[in-house]
Design a protein around this motif. Structure first.
Motif, mmCIF file in Angstrom:
data_model
loop_
_atom_site.group_PDB
_atom_site.id
_atom_site.type_symbol
_atom_site.label_atom_id
_atom_site.label_comp_id
_atom_site.label_asym_id
_atom_site.label_seq_id
_atom_site.Cartn_x
_atom_site.Cartn_y
_atom_site.Cartn_z
ATOM 1 N N UNK A 68 0.665 -1.280 0.106
ATOM 2 C CA UNK A 68 0.135 -0.151 0.036
ATOM 3 C C UNK A 68 0.827 1.269 -0.142
ATOM 4 N N UNK A 69 1.962 1.164 0.270
ATOM 5 C CA UNK A 69 3.083 2.177 0.228
ATOM 6 C C UNK A 69 3.972 1.643 -0.828
ATOM 7 N N UNK A 70 4.016 2.243 -2.109
ATOM 8 C CA UNK A 70 4.875 1.745 -2.985
ATOM 9 C C UNK A 70 5.705 2.948 -3.537
ATOM 10 N N UNK A 71 7.083 2.600 -3.895
ATOM 11 C CA UNK A 71 7.991 3.878 -4.456
ATOM 12 C C UNK A 71 7.554 3.981 -5.758
ATOM 13 N N UNK A 72 7.168 3.112 -6.715
ATOM 14 C CA UNK A 72 6.900 3.480 -7.884
ATOM 15 C C UNK A 72 5.807 4.402 -8.171
ATOM 16 N N UNK A 73 4.641 4.032 -7.353
ATOM 17 C CA UNK A 73 3.445 4.727 -7.537
ATOM 18 C C UNK A 73 3.629 6.181 -6.918
ATOM 19 N N UNK A 74 4.563 6.410 -5.933
ATOM 20 C CA UNK A 74 4.766 7.773 -5.279
ATOM 21 C C UNK A 74 5.882 8.508 -6.465
ATOM 22 N N UNK A 75 6.514 7.976 -7.083
ATOM 23 C CA UNK A 75 7.357 8.633 -8.236
ATOM 24 C C UNK A 75 6.698 8.926 -9.258
ATOM 25 N N UNK A 76 5.547 8.216 -9.599
ATOM 26 C CA UNK A 76 4.891 8.620 -10.727
ATOM 27 C C UNK A 76 3.784 9.810 -10.463
ATOM 28 N N UNK A 77 3.671 10.161 -9.065
ATOM 29 C CA UNK A 77 2.929 11.324 -8.561
ATOM 30 C C UNK A 77 3.642 12.598 -8.975
ATOM 31 N N UNK A 78 3.205 13.776 -8.921
ATOM 32 C CA UNK A 78 3.864 14.887 -8.805
ATOM 33 C C UNK A 78 4.268 15.207 -7.136
ATOM 34 N N UNK A 79 4.936 16.425 -6.970
ATOM 35 C CA UNK A 79 5.523 16.435 -5.616
ATOM 36 C C UNK A 79 4.276 16.641 -4.539
ATOM 37 N N UNK A 80 3.274 17.490 -5.094
ATOM 38 C CA UNK A 80 2.266 17.635 -4.046
ATOM 39 C C UNK A 80 1.220 16.555 -3.751
ATOM 40 N N UNK A 81 1.172 15.683 -4.825
ATOM 41 C CA UNK A 81 0.553 14.366 -4.415
ATOM 42 C C UNK A 81 1.355 13.507 -3.599
ATOM 43 N N UNK A 82 2.707 13.232 -4.006
ATOM 44 C CA UNK A 82 3.248 12.612 -3.242
ATOM 45 C C UNK A 82 3.453 13.022 -1.579
ATOM 46 N N UNK A 83 3.495 14.361 -1.453
ATOM 47 C CA UNK A 83 3.381 14.871 0.044
ATOM 48 C C UNK A 83 2.342 14.683 0.658
ATOM 49 N N UNK A 84 0.867 14.665 -0.371
ATOM 50 C CA UNK A 84 -0.282 14.189 0.437
ATOM 51 C C UNK A 84 -0.348 12.695 0.803
ATOM 52 N N UNK A 85 0.096 11.784 0.040
ATOM 53 C CA UNK A 85 -0.046 10.397 0.428
ATOM 54 C C UNK A 85 1.046 10.213 1.346
ATOM 55 N N UNK A 86 1.987 10.717 1.514
ATOM 56 C CA UNK A 86 2.724 10.372 2.611
ATOM 57 C C UNK A 86 2.489 10.857 4.034
#
Length: 223
Positions: free
Chosen positions: A131-149
């Motif tokens: 459910x926490x996946x590096x490739x999925x985070x890398x595919x997001x923009x920084x704002x979305x990555x921050x939101x998910x994290x």
């Protein structure tokens, strides 16, 4: 195997990134000019493994760096694995599956707080089950990555931006509330106090697209 090692090293030392635009920025920026010239050629050393990067961010929350290093060493040597080579012991970071199976007192015994112990186990479970996946985070923009994290218990803005810098290689990452970054800016700017997080973000507008590297270089001025 050799190709895998090469790719790991390229990611570890950020070798694919062209730093020429960053140095044009530092040459034109009064705050970064000196450090940009002094450290020219230095690349941001990363943490390619998402679980290790998240753990390092959590372990380092609100403690000084020497104690954070000591805790990480204990954590690795207690729950990780090792190999022997020519009389030396080399440790690998614990696997998320192993940490997910622990109980908070197991980690708290290393002088970690109970809350941090819970955070580490929770993140381990998310990485282990995908459910926490590096490739999925890398595919997001920084704002979305921050939101998910930051939706994950134990990961606030500071830890999220640390992970985005050191693991996801997002150039816009900026841990504005980081005490070390604020201290480095205070010294470089000749201020009589540390800047606030809001003032750091305002200063960083001049570093657009290179906030992470500016942070990394300013951190290095403290050593």
């Amino acid at each position: 195997m050799l190709a895998h090692v090469r790719r790991y090293a390229e990611e570890w030392f950020d070798l694919d990134r062209d730093l020429a635009p960053f140095y044009r920025l530092t040459d034109a920026d009064p705050l970064l000019r000196e450090v940009g010239q002094t450290l020219r050629g230095l690349r941001m050393v990363g943490i390619p493994d998402l679980f290790e990067a998240a753990c390092w961010g959590i372990i380092g929350q609100q403690i000084n760096l020497p104690f954070a290093y000591a805790l990480k060493k204990r954590f690795t040597e207690t729950f990780g694995s090792s190999v022997q080579h020519e009389g030396e012991t080399y440790w690998s970071f614990p696997k998320p599956e192993a940490v997910a199976a622990l109980e908070p007192p197991d980690i708290a015994a290393l002088q970690m707080t109970t809350r941090k112990s819970e955070y580490l186990i929770g993140v381990a479970g998310r990485v282990a089950d995908g459910t926490l996946d590096k490739r999925e985070l890398e595919a997001a923009d920084w704002a979305e990555a921050e939101k998910r994290l930051t939706a994950i218990r134990g990961i606030g803005p500071w830890t999220a931006h640390y992970v985005m810098m050191r693991c996801l290689r997002m150039a816009e990452a900026l841990p504005a509330a980081d005490v070390g970054l604020q201290h480095a800016i205070r010294i470089a700017a000749g201020m009589d106090r540390k800047p606030t997080a809001a003032e750091v973000r305002e200063q960083a507008r001049a570093w657009a697209g290179w906030e992470a590297y500016a942070t990394f270089y300013l951190w290095r001025t403290l050593y």
